[in-house]
Design a protein around this motif. Structure first.
Motif, short mmCIF file in Angstrom:
data_model
loop_
_atom_site.label_atom_id
_atom_site.label_comp_id
_atom_site.label_asym_id
_atom_site.label_seq_id
_atom_site.Cartn_x
_atom_site.Cartn_y
_atom_site.Cartn_z
N ASN A 164 -3.73 -0.10 -6.26
CA ASN A 164 -4.23 1.21 -6.68
C ASN A 164 -5.43 1.65 -5.84
OD1 ASN A 164 -2.40 1.83 -8.65
ND2 ASN A 164 -3.69 1.23 -10.37
N ALA A 165 -6.37 0.72 -5.63
CA ALA A 165 -7.57 1.04 -4.87
C ALA A 165 -7.22 1.43 -3.43
CB ALA A 165 -8.54 -0.15 -4.90
N LYS A 166 -6.30 0.68 -2.82
CA LYS A 166 -5.88 1.00 -1.45
C LYS A 166 -5.25 2.40 -1.38
CE LYS A 166 -4.82 -3.73 0.10
NZ LYS A 166 -3.72 -4.61 0.55
N ASN A 168 3.00 5.94 -3.06
CA ASN A 168 4.11 6.66 -3.69
C ASN A 168 3.92 6.75 -5.20
OD1 ASN A 168 5.44 7.13 -1.28
ND2 ASN A 168 6.67 5.26 -1.41
N LEU A 169 3.48 5.64 -5.83
CA LEU A 169 3.25 5.67 -7.27
C LEU A 169 2.08 6.57 -7.63
CD1 LEU A 169 3.78 1.97 -8.49
CD2 LEU A 169 5.25 3.95 -8.86
N LEU A 170 1.06 6.60 -6.79
CA LEU A 170 -0.08 7.49 -7.04
C LEU A 170 0.37 8.94 -6.98
CD1 LEU A 170 -3.16 7.81 -7.45
CD2 LEU A 170 -3.39 7.84 -4.97
N THR A 172 0.84 -1.20 0.00
CA THR A 172 0.00 0.00 0.00
C THR A 172 0.87 1.25 0.00
OG1 THR A 172 -1.70 -1.20 1.24
CG2 THR A 172 -1.87 1.20 1.20
N LYS A 173 1.94 1.23 0.76
CA LYS A 173 2.87 2.38 0.81
C LYS A 173 3.46 2.64 -0.57
CE LYS A 173 7.14 3.97 3.01
NZ LYS A 173 8.23 3.61 3.94
N PRO A 186 -1.04 1.91 -14.38
CA PRO A 186 -2.06 2.06 -15.44
C PRO A 186 -2.88 0.79 -15.65
CG PRO A 186 0.11 1.78 -16.43
CD PRO A 186 0.33 1.86 -14.95
N ILE A 187 -3.94 0.64 -14.89
CA ILE A 187 -4.84 -0.52 -15.03
C ILE A 187 -6.19 -0.02 -15.55
CG2 ILE A 187 -5.95 -2.46 -13.89
CD1 ILE A 187 -2.97 -2.74 -13.85
#
Length: 786
Positions: A279-281, A55-57, A50-51, A64-65
Motif C-alpha cells: 500500500n505504501a509503495k 492497480n488496487l489503489l 507494487t504494480k 484495507p489495513i
C-alpha cells in the motif's frame, strides 16, 4: 549493495517518505529497512507487487489495513504462557479482525476479476479464525476495555456497581440542598481514596460525622465521607473487588484460547505488514506520478523525463538519460551550479528505487539496469580529523572504487580529478576513466576540464554531455544535453556584468586557438540544437492537429454509417409491414377459395399450388439483420449439388432430395410426394443432414386423405411446433375435416398459449376449446373450422 551509496544518495530519505504511508508499526519498520536487491527474480517480484498495489489503489482504494500495533512481544508472552492484559488482547483482536477484512477483500477482488497475480497467493497465507475473533470481539473493546458481555457474572457485578453508585449519589445529593448545603465549601460530590465524599468546611466537621479522607491545601476544606454512606461505599468497594477478580479470570480465559494460535498470529501479522508495505509503495508512486520500471539485465539504461524524487515535483526539471547500449561512459562538462551533481544523484537514486521494488519518477517504458554495486564519489568529503585535503579525500574514495568495480558496476563521479593542478587533474581523470573502461563498468562523470571534452569525443564507448545554460538570462536551465559538450560562459557573463571590453579581449588572447575554436563549435551546436527543437515542436503540434482531425473524420464516418443502417432498418420494417398486410389479404382470398371448393365438392385447384403460393408470400420478407450470408451459402452449395443430396428449398421453406440435374440452372427435386423442377438459386445443400422427424401431412382429397384428425406437437420447439400446426391446419381444411385435435401437452403452458394465440388469428378457425378430461383435458385443444 554497499551501504555507503545509500548514504551518499540520501536513499534513507526515500525510505522515510515511504514509511509515512504505512499504517502498521511492523510495516513502518520494514519500509525503513527496505533492502536494495541485486537478484533479478526478487526485484521483479517486488516491482510486480507494487504494480498490483497500484492497480488496487486505483480500483479499490488499496488493501484495507488499519493502524496496527506490533504484537511480536505479545506473541512471545503467549509462547511463555503469560496472561495478557486487556490492551494486549485488543491489539491481537485488531490483527484478527483485519485478517478477516483482508480475506473478504481479496475474495471480492477475485470475484470481480481484478488481476493481482502476486497478491492473491499472499492473501491465501492469511489464517482467519472466526470463533476466536468472535469471542474476543464480544469480550474486548477496541480501546482495551473488558465488555459487559464477556461473562454473565461480570454483567451482574457491573449492574450492582451502577445501582450502588446511584444510591450513594442520591444520599449525597440530599446534603447538597437544604440546611446541610451551608456546611459545604462547594456544591459537588467528589472522590477521595476511591470513596465518594463531600467538601465540608472545617468548622462544620462535627455536623456531619463520618470519616475524613483528605483536606485542601489551605486546610479550610475537609473531604468527609458521611456516616450515612459508609456502608454504601463499603458495598461499592466489595463489588469493585469482585469486578477486578472477574476481569482477571476473563483475561486469563481469553489468553488460554490464544495459546494454540501463536504461529497463525505470527503469520497473519507478517502478511498484513507485507500488504501495508505494498500500500505504501502504491501511495508513494501516486504522489510522485511514478511508473513501472523495466529491468534490463544487459544494463541498457533509458530514463525518459527522469526526476529526482526528493526535489519538489513542481520545481524539478525532468531529463532523458541514456547509457549502456551505444556507450558505457558519459562525460558531463560545463560550469558549476548547472545541475550536474543533481543529475548524477537522480540516476543513482532512481536505480536504487527500482532495485528496491519501487516505481520510479520517470515516464512509461523507462529502463533501468541490474547492477550488483553502485559507487559514487560526490561532494567534498575531506576529513579534518584525518587531515585529508579535498583532493586526497577524492582519491581515497576513487581508489576504493577501483578496487571493487566490475562489468556490473555503476560509477558516479562528481568533478573527477578536481582539487589539484588542472593539467595533472585532467590527466588523472582520463587515466581513471580508461581504467574503468577496461573493467567494462558503467560510468557517469562530471568535470569542468576542457581536455575531457576531446576525450569524450575520441574515446570509443564514451559520449559528451552538458547541462544547458541560458546566456540571455545568465541562468542554468538544468536541462541535460546528451551529445553536446559544455562550454565556459565566463566571458559572456563578465561582459553582461559590465567588465570592460578590452579586459575581455585581452583575456581571450590568453586562450589557445584550439580552445577558442572548440567553444565556437559548441556554441554553433547549441544554436543548431535549438533550431531542431523549435522545428520538432512545430511538427509535434501539426501531428497533434492532424490526429485530432482524423479522429473527427472517423467519428463522422461512423455516424453516417450508423444513420445509413438505421434508415435501411426502418425501410425494411415498413416493407415488412406492407407485406404482412398483403399476406393477410392473400390468406383471406385463399380461405374464400377453399370454402367455395368445399361447397362445390370439387378439387379443381391442386393442393400443392395452394402451398406454393402461400410459401411465395412468406419469402417476400426482408431479413432485418444480416447474420447469415445466404449469397455465399448458395454459391458454395451450387458447386456441391449432386443426386441424392438433401437440400433446403428456400422458395417453399421445406426440405427436399435432389433427383436429377436438368441443366446448369435447374434440378428435379422430390418434396414428399411432389416432384418439381426448381432453379439452382432456390437450393441450398445440407450435406446430407438427416431431416428432422416431423408430423407428416400429406394433402389429398377428402376421400383419399391420409391426414390424421389430430396433431401431436409434444416434444417440439415452440417456433417449429407453430409452423407445423399451420401446415397441418391447411391440410386438414383441404381434407374437409370439420374439426381436429391439437395435442400440445401441459408442461410450462408456453406452447399451449402459443397454439391458442395462433388459432385465434387463423381466418378458417371458427372456435376452439380444451378437450374433455377423458381425451386429454387441458393438454389438448379441439379446433372447429368455419
Amino acid at each position: 549493495m554497499n551501504k555507503k551509496i545509500e548514504k551518499t544518495l540520501e536513499f534513507q530519505k526515500v525510505r522515510q517518505k515511504l514509511a509515512e504511508y504505512a499504517t502498521s508499526e511492523m510495516g513502518k519498520q520494514l519500509l525503513l529497512q527496505l533492502p536494495v536487491e541485486t537478484d533479478e527474480r526478487k526485484i521483479q517480484k517486488k516491482i510486480s507487487q507494487t504494480k498490483d498495489g497500484v492497480n488496487l489503489l486505483r480500483l479499490k482504494q488499496g488493501v484495507p489495513i488499519p493502524r496496527l500495533q506490533d504484537i511480536t512481544f505479545v506473541i512471545k508472552r503467549l509462547e511463555l504462557e503469560a496472561s495478557l492484559n486487556a490492551l494486549e488482547l485488543a491489539a491481537v483482536l485488531r490483527v484478527l479482525t483485519t485478517t478477516r477484512d483482508v480475506v473478504n477483500f481479496f475474495e471480492k477482488v477475485a470475484e470481480e476479476g481484478i488481476e493481482v497475480p502476486t497478491l492473491l497467493p499472499l492473501a491465501d497465507k492469511l489464517v482467519h479464525i472466526p470463533s476466536l475473533t468472535k469471542q474476543l470481539r464480544l469480550s474486548i473493546s477496541e480501546d482495551g476495555r473488558v465488555l459487559d458481555e464477556a461473562s454473565t457474572a461480570l454483567k451482574g457485578i457491573r449492574q450492582g456497581i451502577s445501582k450502588a453508585e446511584e444510591a450513594i449519589r442520591q444520599q449525597l445529593n440530599s446534603y447538597l440542598s437544604g440546611k446541610s448545603a451551608s456546611y459545604l465549601s462547594d456544591s459537588l460530590i467528589t472522590i477521595r481514596n476511591d470513596r465518594y465524599v463531600l467538601p465540608v468546611k472545617a468548622e462544620y466537621k462535627s455536623a456531619f460525622g463520618g470519616t475524613v479522607h483528605d483536606q485542601s491545601a489551605s486546610g479550610q476544606t475537609l473531604f468527609i465521607e458521611p456516616q450515612a454512606v459508609v456502608n454504601l461505599n463499603n458495598r461499592l468497594k466489595e463489588l469493585q473487588v469482585q469486578e477486578r477478580a472477574e476481569i482477571t479470570r476473563i483475561l486469563w480465559e481469553l489468553t488460554e484460547m490464544l495459546f494454540p494460535y501463536t504461529n497463525e498470529l505470527k503469520q497473519n501479522q507478517y502478511v498484513l505488514s507485507q500488504f501495508d508495505v505494498v500500500n505504501a509503495k502504491a501511495l508513494y508512486a501516486k504522489e510522485l506520478k511514478a511508473t513501472e520500471p523495466i529491468i534490463d539485465t544487459q544494463n541498457h539504461v533509458a530514463l525518459w523525463q527522469a526526476r529526482h524524487p526528493l526535489i519538489d515535483q513542481r520545481e524539478v526539471v525532468a531529463n532523458d538519460i541514456i547509457i549502456g547500449e551505444e556507450y558505457q561512459a558519459i562525460v558531463i562538462t560545463g560550469p558549476n551550479t548547472g545541475g550536474k551533481t543533481i543529475l548524477l544523484k537522480t540516476v543513482g537514486i532512481i536505480q536504487l528505487m527500482a532495485q528496491s521494488g519501487l516505481f520510479i519518477p520517470a515516464l512509461d517504458n523507462s529502463k533501468v539496469g541490474l547492477f550488483t554495486e553502485i559507487f559514487a564519489d560526490i561532494g567534498d568529503e575531506q576529513s579534518i580529523e584525518q587531515s585529508l585535503s579535498t583532493f586526497s579525500s577524492h582519491m581515497t574514495s576513487i581508489v576504493d572504487i577501483l578496487n571493487h568495480i566490475d562489468e556490473k558496476s555503476l560509477v558516479l563521479l562528481d568533478e573527477i580529478g578536481s582539487g589539484t593542478d588542472p593539467q595533472e587533474g585532467a590527466s588523472l581523470a582520463i587515466s581513471i576513466l580508461d581504467y574503468m573502461a577496461t573493467k567494462s563498468s558503467f560510468v557517469i562523470a562530471t568535470t569542468h576540464y576542457p581536455e575531457l571534452k576531446a576525450y569524450g569525443y575520441n574515446r570509443y564507448g564514451t559520449i559528451n554531455a552538458s547541462m544547458e545554460f541560458d546566456s540571455d538570462t545568465l541562468q542554468p536551465t538544468y536541462r541535460f544535453l546528451l551529445g553536446v559538450p559544455g562550454r565556459s560562459n565566463a566571458f559572456d557573463i563578465s561582459q553582461r556584468l559590465g567588465l570592460p571590453e578590452e579586459v575581455i579581449t585581452q583575456a581571450k588572447g590568453y586562450i589557445s586557438l584550439e580552445n577558442q575554436e572548440l567553444n565556437e563549435m559548441i556554441s554553433d551546436l547549441e544554436q543548431k540544437r535549438r533550431l531542431v527543437e523549435r522545428d520538432s515542436l512545430t511538427i509535434d503540434q501539426q501531428l497533434e492537429e492532424s490526429t485530432q482531425l482524423l479522429e473527427e473524420l472517423r467519428q463522422e464516418a461512423q455516424a453516417l454509417k450508423d444513420q445509413k443502417e438505421r434508415l435501411i432498418e426502418e425501410a425494411k420494417e415498413k416493407a415488412n409491414q406492407l407485406i404482412d398486410e398483403s399476406q393477410e389479404e392473400a390468406e383471406k382470398l385463399i380461405s374464400d377459395i377453399r370454402q367455395m371448393q368445399m361447397k362445390s365438392k370439387q378439387s379443381a385447384i391442386k393442393e400443392h399450388e395452394f402451398i406454393e403460393k402461400r410459401s411465395e408470400f412468406g419469402q417476400l420478407k426482408h431479413e432485418q439483420s444480416l447474420k447469415k450470408n445466404k449469397v455465399l451459402r448458395k454459391e458454395r452449395a451450387k458447386k456441391q449439388l449432386k443426386p441424392g443430396m438433401s437440400v433446403d428449398v428456400t422458395s417453399f421453406g421445406q426440405r427436399g432430395v435432389l433427383v436429377e440435374k436438368v441443366s446448369e440452372k435447374e434440378w428435379v427435386v422430390q418434396m414428399g410426394i411432389i416432384k418439381m423442377k426448381l432453379p439452382v438459386d432456390d437450393l441450398i445443400g445440407l450435406d446430407n443432414e438427416p431431416e428432422p422427424k416431423k408430423q407428416q401431412v400429406v394433402l389429398r382429397s377428402a376421400s383419399q386423405s391420409h391426414v390424421k384428425p389430430e396433431l401431436d406437437l409434444r416434444g417440439q420447439r415452440y417456433e417449429a411446433a407453430l409452423k407445423e400446426m399451420d401446415r397441418y391446419l391447411d391440410a386438414a381444411i383441404l381434407a374437409n375435416y370439420p374439426r381436429v385435435t391439437i395435442i400440445h401437452g401441459k408442461g410450462t403452458g408456453a406452447l399451449q398459449k402459443g397454439v391458442h394465440k395462433a388459432l385465434k388469428r387463423h381466418r378458417s378457425v371458427k372456435s376452439y376449446e380444451y378437450a374433455p378430461m377423458n381425451t386429454g383435458g387441458t393438454g389438448a385443444t379441439i379446433v372447429t373450422f368455419k
